[in-house]
Design an enzyme around this catalytic site. Structure first.
Site, PDB file in Angstrom:
ATOM      1  N   ASP A   1       0.851   4.799  -3.994  1.00 35.19           N
ATOM      2  CA  ASP A   1       0.758   5.671  -5.180  1.00 35.19           C
ATOM      3  C   ASP A   1       1.302   6.971  -4.891  1.00 35.19           C
ATOM      4  OD1 ASP A   1      -0.726   3.813  -6.715  1.00 35.19           O
ATOM      5  OD2 ASP A   1      -2.729   4.812  -6.228  1.00 35.19           O
TER       6      ASP A   1
ATOM      7  N   LEU B   1      -4.799   0.376 -17.003  1.00 34.15           N
ATOM      8  CA  LEU B   1      -5.414   1.590 -17.341  1.00 34.15           C
ATOM      9  C   LEU B   1      -4.718   2.844 -16.602  1.00 34.15           C
ATOM     10  CD1 LEU B   1      -9.303   0.672 -16.515  1.00 34.15           C
ATOM     11  CD2 LEU B   1      -8.107   1.141 -18.749  1.00 34.15           C
TER      12      LEU B   1
ATOM     13  N   LYS C   1     -15.236   0.077 -11.105  1.00 32.58           N
ATOM     14  CA  LYS C   1     -13.685  -0.658 -11.210  1.00 32.58           C
ATOM     15  C   LYS C   1     -13.743  -1.485  -9.785  1.00 32.58           C
ATOM     16  CE  LYS C   1      -8.927   0.176 -12.028  1.00 32.58           C
ATOM     17  NZ  LYS C   1      -8.367  -0.655 -11.072  1.00 32.58           N
TER      18      LYS C   1
END
Ligand code: IVH
Length: 672
Positions: free
Chosen positions: A38, A84, A117
């Site tokens: 990320d 998402l 999640k």
């Protein structure tokens, strides 16, 4: 960075991110953590935002994850399986809420359906007239792999929908249930334990193991691996069959699915953030891994009305917990000399924010570690930081190298005093500066001697110690007792009052408790508790100095390594001279007269903050009464003293171990 440099960096970043994605999504292998990937994606997006003309359609920033495997039949999803958008803090949640509110009718009542999640792989289960007909992986969102035979082996997947209360309509026609296939942390650990015994390579993490398992072509193998399906979505051709997410969860449970019991409906952002905070610690106790929460507009009509942007629905977000890893560049590598002489290579980094704080330096541990990981000056590296631990460099991203990186060479001599570095036989990995008079060591030794856990001398912190050393007023801890106000007044840092005050606070510590004094000597391997154990056992400094390895090993909790280190310290001439100097200056640690006390033999851990005293003081009071102060809870802990702001995980652990819990008031009564 100019455009040419940005373009070169972008190409390298894209290649590496694509590599990562291919390994992660297609081969079920992990080249680095998701957080590190990320971080690279973030750098890429920022560079692309700066130079939009460099964006190409094949950039990972423009792509939806995953490609179906060739080994299974490919099946189209009835509706696209979306992803998402991630948010990280309250401001971002608020911005999302403000965006969607504008798109909905003024009188629309927005409630937020919130769930954990789960870190697994998404899967769609299709039922016709109540019978399971197909299980499909997410694939690229439009087309997935038909893994029905494998899915059928998972116990938590109903092969036939149950005729639960008020859910008859779902047993007719087509019903689709979507959810996450997860492997539990405990099962994953067992699986790897077994692989160690079989001499097989270890699996990287539960998510990849689950994904790898579900894509096995042999369903027999799948049946032997413990997987779980946890549902999060229920779909019908007629959307009015499922008016809210809260209803969907209820109906799915009635139909025989496992849906998280912790999922709930919340009224506003404030409650959402409180829920997120609560789960940040509680999540450790969940059976599966999670890195955040999913939040959806509960009313599905409103949710649909909000539509989709790119690959994510507008009506939902993932609140992610701060990543503990990021990527950055190594600007330089220098050597830090510790109090005991350990020469530790430290990476100086381009500042990067990890888990909410800026990191500029990270330990590289020792020379061997730098060589093993091949970390070079100029490398882009993955840095890890969790809680209070010192940040560390995990690995360099070799593929981002441009040839300008310089390998690190461990110096042969101390960068401070130029003494040749040596290795002690008990710890091959660590080079040490053996010069007890080395200025770096002297500074850290004096600072340690004066620190809170040792002699606790007020006003003798890092900066004053450095100033005293630079002015050649002190060279070792004993020298501080020779200081006069006149000496201190020679330094810019001191005026009359501050000089008198420091000298007075030093002189007030001429008869320190023996345990504190021994800890203050900075003997390798001797922490606060070991120092107190030594003091209580031998009673005088002279007896500790004369102790043999056998004599020391008799003490509970002292092993051979600690015993050797103690004997070695007292046998060094320079340390004997230091002790003699203390004697001449009339510094006399107090012999221990009376051992035992009412907490004798009892072990304590203090968690959270106490109103009446700090942790150090609590530890000291416990030790003074003969008890043992432990830093973390274990099987042998007798009492957990619970202060304010304590994470649920600690309490759960104490409950599991059967440790008695004490409130602050109960603890105060005990030590009164
Ligand atoms: S709801 C639009 N609920 O997270 C998709 N998803 O990044 C909304 N996931 O692919 C799905 N736990 O596989 C939802 N409780 C949960 C979830 C969850 C994990 C996964 C899901 C999805 C991904 C979205």
């Amino acid at each position: 960075m100019n455009k040419q440099q940005a373009s070169e960096r972008i190409i390298k970043l894209r290649e590496l991110i694509n590599d990562y994605r291919y390994h992660y999504h297609v081969l079920d292998e992990s080249l680095m953590s998701e957080a590190a990937a990320d971080s690279l994606k973030h750098e890429l997006t920022q560079l692309e935002a700066e130079y939009p003309e460099l964006i190409t359609p094949d950039s990972p920033s423009q792509r939806v994850a995953g490609a179906p495997l060739a080994g299974f039949t490919q099946v189209e999803h009835s509706t696209r399986m979306l992803s998402l958008n991630d948010v990280f803090d309250e401001a971002e949640v608020m911005a999302w809420r403000n965006r969607i509110i504008k798109l909905l009718p003024e009188n629309a009542k927005i409630e937020y359906f919130t769930d954990i999640k789960m870190d697994g792989l998404a899967c769609a289960l299709v039922y016709e007239d109540g019978q399971l007909v197909r299980g499909i992986t997410r694939g690229d969102g439009f087309v997935g792999e038909d893994v029905t035979a494998n899915i059928r082996t998972i116990d938590s997947v109903p092969l036939k929908l149950r005729k639960g209360k008020d859910v008859e309509k779902f047993l007719k026609g087509r019903t689709e249930v979507r959810g996450e296939i997860v492997m539990y942390k405990a099962d994953f650990a067992k699986l790897n334990e077994a692989r160690v015994k079989e001499g097989k390579p270890l699996f990287a993490n539960p998510r990849n193991t689950a994904a790898g398992t579900i894509r096995q072509l042999d369903p027999g193998l799948v049946a032997n691996r413990p997987l779980h399906f946890r549902a999060y979505d229920l779909q019908r051709d007629d959307p009015s069959d499922v008016p809210t997410y809260a209803y969907a969860y209820q109906a799915m449970r009635a139909l025989g699915f496992l849906a998280n019991n912790d999922a709930t409906v919340l009224p506003d952002v404030k409650e959402l953030m409180a829920f997120a905070d609560q789960w940040e610690t509680k999540r450790q106790d969940l059976p599966f891994n999670t890195d955040g929460l999913v939040v959806k507009v509960n009313d599905r009509q409103l949710y649909r009305r909000l539509g989709v942007v790119g690959k994510a629905p507008r009506g939902a977000i993932a609140i992610k917990y701060a990543a503990e890893q990021a990527t950055t560049k190594v600007k330089d590598i220098f050597i830090s000399i510790g109090r005991t002489g350990a020469a530790t290579p430290v990476a100086m980094l381009e500042p990067v924010v990890i888990a909410g704080s800026t990191v500029q330096m990270a330990t590289l541990h020792n020379e061997g570690e730098v060589q093993r990981k091949d970390i070079r000056i100029g490398d882009t590296v993955i840095v890890h930081k969790a809680g209070d631990i010192i940040p560390e460099v995990i690995e360099p991203l070799v593929k981002l190298r441009d040839g300008s990186e310089k390998p690190f060479q461990m110096p042969t001599h101390c960068p401070d005093c130029n003494t040749k570095l040596v290795k002690y036989k008990t710890e091959d990995a660590v080079w040490r500066c053996p010069n007890d008079a080395c200025p770096s060591r002297a500074w850290k030794r004096i600072e340690h001697f004066a620190s809170k856990g040792a002699l606790d001398i007020e006003g003798l912190g890092e900066k004053n110690v450095i100033a005293l050393i630079n002015a050649e007023l002190v060279k070792d801890p004993a020298d501080i007792y020779t200081l006069t106000p006149a000496d201190l007044l020679k330094l810019d840092r001191f005026a009359e009052i501050s000089a008198n005050k420091l000298v007075a606070s030093i002189q007030a510590k001429k008869q320190p408790p023996l345990g504190r004094f021994v800890y203050g000597l900075g003997i390798r391997q001797v922490g606060t508790q070991t120092a107190v154990d030594l003091a209580n056992h031998f009673r005088t400094l002279e007896a500790i100095a004369a102790a043999t390895i056998d004599g020391l090993s008799e003490i509970e909790g002292i092993g051979e390594v600690v015993a050797e280190s103690v004997v070695e310290w007292f046998s060094e001439p320079i340390n004997q001279q230091l002790l003699q100097k203390f004697k001449t200056l009339e510094v006399q640690p107090q012999p221990v007269k009376h051992v035992g006390g009412k907490l004798s033999g009892q072990r304590f851990v203090v968690t959270g903050s106490l109103d009446s005293m700090g942790r150090e003081e609590a530890g000291e009071r416990i030790r003074a009464l003969g008890g043992t102060f432990q830093s973390s809870i274990g099987k042998d802990t007798d009492y957990l003293v619970v202060g304010a702001n304590v994470g649920a995980a600690k309490l759960a652990k104490a409950a599991k171990l059967g440790t008695k819990q004490l409130t602050e008031a109960e603890f105060l009564e005990m030590i009164a």
